[in-house]
Design an enzyme around this catalytic site. Structure first.
Site, PDB file in Angstrom:
ATOM      1  N   GLU A   1      46.639  28.305  43.244  1.00  0.00           N
ATOM      2  CA  GLU A   1      45.871  29.533  43.041  1.00  0.00           C
ATOM      3  C   GLU A   1      44.701  29.612  44.022  1.00  0.00           C
ATOM      4  O   GLU A   1      43.981  28.639  44.236  1.00  0.00           O
ATOM      5  CB  GLU A   1      45.351  29.585  41.603  1.00  0.00           C
TER       6      GLU A   1
ATOM      7  N   LYS B   1      47.335  38.992  38.335  1.00  0.00           N
ATOM      8  CA  LYS B   1      47.035  38.184  37.152  1.00  0.00           C
ATOM      9  C   LYS B   1      46.611  39.064  35.979  1.00  0.00           C
ATOM     10  O   LYS B   1      45.699  39.884  36.096  1.00  0.00           O
ATOM     11  CB  LYS B   1      45.927  37.178  37.501  1.00  0.00           C
TER      12      LYS B   1
ATOM     13  N   CYS C   1      47.929  30.914  36.611  1.00  0.00           N
ATOM     14  CA  CYS C   1      46.965  30.069  35.912  1.00  0.00           C
ATOM     15  C   CYS C   1      46.781  30.426  34.424  1.00  0.00           C
ATOM     16  O   CYS C   1      47.595  30.039  33.604  1.00  0.00           O
ATOM     17  CB  CYS C   1      45.638  30.070  36.644  1.00  0.00           C
TER      18      CYS C   1
END
Length: 298
Positions: A48, A121, A158
């Site tokens: 990331e 995300k 994540c």
């Protein structure tokens, strides 16, 4: 028992410690990408926000200057490398979509250097040393796999890895595997027992997504200690432990806490076999799940 043909995909994972020098970070990443490609990797996954430090330890408006457009410099540079090496490459970038509108965005580069697709995300944390809500607008592209020449990639990022709903929706949309570029570690004052519990839970929940959905999982974390510029904490020690799990949660590879790379063979055809043994999708009670869209039931 009938015979089946294997469908082997060679995946390269790169675990790196970063500095504030973006040029050097990218130089080392490119060297590592070349290395795993020379070992046969067809799909390469980076961690990331791989171009720089994990800047979300503090809230600083000047940090937005690090964001870039998509397409932009990174997609051009890494796209050229993907084309040269003939690989599919998963990037993780700080996206400047418009003035005041920024995302934490994964971009998949196809073998010909083009952008195969993006994922923004969806789940954005706001915890001590992880002040991501200050920087990132939640994604608006949904949970849609990205079609590539090596398969349908269920790319998440994540904090998404803690949410079974995200993995399930990718699976229900036909993903061949789940991929999680990651930047997670310990706040350095955590005692050792808590560190172990956090790291183990992080891996266990993702292996659970593999089991529940009958899909391989590829997770790439960063390593190294990064200081807190504000001095409010002792900084983050990223724990590495990047791993690949098969569709029954079995560990196919697990890295340590050093800068390293690995190429892992994944049999994508095995997912079909596992889903025949464990038909979790068949037995889902979709008629009784409507309350899952509520914040809380009581």
């Amino acid at each position: 028992m009938s015979q089946r043909e294997k469908r082997i995909l060679k995946v390269g994972i790169i675990q790196q410690a970063n500095t504030a020098d973006h040029s050097d970070n990218k130089r080392r990443l490119k060297e590592a990408i070349r290395r795993v490609a020379s070992e046969g990797a067809e799909l390469v996954v980076l961690q990331e926000l791989h171009n720089g430090l994990y800047f979300c330890q503090t809230e600083d408006v000047d940090t937005f200057d690090e964001a870039e457009s998509i397409p932009g410099e990174s997609t051009r540079e890494f796209g050229e490398l993907a084309r040269e090496l003939g690989i599919v490459l998963v990037l993780s970038l700080f996206e400047r979509r418009a003035a005041g509108l920024y995302h934490n965005t994964a971009v998949v580069m196809e073998r010909d250097g083009s952008i195969a697709g993006m994922y923004r995300k969806m789940h954005i944390p706001d915890d001590p040393a992880y002040y991501e809500k200050f920087y990132f607008t939640p994604g608006d592209l949904g949970f849609e796999p990205i079609e590539t020449s090596v398969g349908r990639l269920g790319v998440l990022v994540c904090w998404d890895q803690w949410y079974p709903e995200a993995a399930r929706l990718m699976a229900l949309s036909g993903a061949d595997l789940l991929i999680y570029p990651t930047a997670i570690g310990w706040e350095s004052s955590d005692e050792s027992g808590e560190q172990t519990r956090q790291s183990d839970a992080w891996q266990l929940v993702q292996r659970g997504h593999a089991v529940a959905n009958g899909l391989p999982v590829v997770t790439v974390n960063r390593v190294g200690h990064e200081v807190d510029p504000s001095g409010q904490t002792r900084g983050i020690t990223f724990w590495g432990r990047s791993f690949v799990a098969g569709p029954q949660g079995e560990l196919l590879a697990e890295l340590d806490q050093s800068e390293t790379t690995r190429v892992i063979e994944i049999d994508l055809a095995r997912s079909e076999r596992v889903r025949r043994w464990w038909p979790f999708l068949r037995d889902r009670r979709i008629d009784a799940f409507s309350d899952l869209t509520k914040r809380y039931r009581r």
